[in-house]
Design an enzyme around this catalytic site. Sequence first.
Site, PDB file in Angstrom:
ATOM      1  N   HIS A  18      65.248 -11.588 -31.673  1.00 35.14           N
ATOM      2  CA  HIS A  18      65.058 -12.462 -32.008  1.00 35.14           C
ATOM      3  C   HIS A  18      65.576 -13.185 -30.957  1.00 35.14           C
ATOM      4  O   HIS A  18      64.418 -14.303 -30.273  1.00 35.14           O
ATOM      5  CB  HIS A  18      65.466 -12.875 -33.768  1.00 35.14           C
ATOM      6  CG  HIS A  18      64.156 -11.924 -34.366  1.00 35.14           C
ATOM      7  ND1 HIS A  18      64.862 -11.411 -35.329  1.00 35.14           N
ATOM      8  CD2 HIS A  18      62.974 -11.645 -34.876  1.00 35.14           C
ATOM      9  CE1 HIS A  18      63.648 -11.065 -36.504  1.00 35.14           C
ATOM     10  NE2 HIS A  18      62.693 -11.153 -35.539  1.00 35.14           N
ATOM     11  N   ARG A  91      56.441  -6.753 -28.316  1.00 30.97           N
ATOM     12  CA  ARG A  91      57.545  -5.626 -28.750  1.00 30.97           C
ATOM     13  C   ARG A  91      56.687  -4.689 -28.408  1.00 30.97           C
ATOM     14  O   ARG A  91      57.005  -3.726 -27.638  1.00 30.97           O
ATOM     15  CB  ARG A  91      58.171  -5.456 -30.396  1.00 30.97           C
ATOM     16  CG  ARG A  91      59.222  -5.895 -30.312  1.00 30.97           C
ATOM     17  CD  ARG A  91      59.837  -4.965 -32.220  1.00 30.97           C
ATOM     18  NE  ARG A  91      58.832  -5.412 -32.889  1.00 30.97           N
ATOM     19  CZ  ARG A  91      58.634  -5.665 -34.604  1.00 30.97           C
ATOM     20  NH1 ARG A  91      59.713  -5.852 -34.712  1.00 30.97           N
ATOM     21  NH2 ARG A  91      57.453  -5.550 -35.103  1.00 30.97           N
ATOM     22  N   SER A 129      63.332  -6.054 -37.568  1.00 29.44           N
ATOM     23  CA  SER A 129      64.458  -6.368 -39.061  1.00 29.44           C
ATOM     24  C   SER A 129      64.262  -5.663 -40.105  1.00 29.44           C
ATOM     25  O   SER A 129      65.554  -5.903 -40.397  1.00 29.44           O
ATOM     26  CB  SER A 129      64.126  -7.564 -39.948  1.00 29.44           C
ATOM     27  OG  SER A 129      64.432  -9.265 -38.608  1.00 29.44           O
TER      28      SER A 129
END
Length: 165
Positions: A18, A91, A129
């Site tokens: 991030h 990603r 995450s």
Amino acid sequence: MTSIAVCPGSFDPVTLGHLDIIQRGANVFDEVIVAVLHNRNKVPLFSVEERLELLKKATEHIPNVTIDSFNGLLIDYVKQKQAKAIIRGLRAVSDFEYEMQAASINKKLGPDVETFFMMTSNQYSYLSSSIVKEVAKYEADVSDIVPPVVAEALKAKFSSSPRNK
């Protein structure tokens, strides 16, 4: 005219992936608003307030980044902030389909707002995450995938609750 971009996400927790996107966005835009989504469909590890504080500490070295939170439609928030851009990190190809749909509806609802896709740097392409939380839950070292303040917060969070091994 100042160029303002919004970088939205759950950030539960913020990762180095991030931060990579946030920093690179800050290199392109005059101001980047990192906006934490109140997502009622997810049960977060960290409260919105905790995520805001972690993000503030993790981005304090980037002068043109501000941290905020929002409820509702992203495009409404973007318009409210008078931003002209949305920054989204990708990603892998698997992220693209969802992000393309979101960008398309945002363009329909806010024709003056552009979505900018940034490919995640290779060293963070596997990082999410969810993976961070899974690794941290077992008290493994996450210091090379999250900012130090987040590593400390994860350690505190998981050492204060029963381990799920």
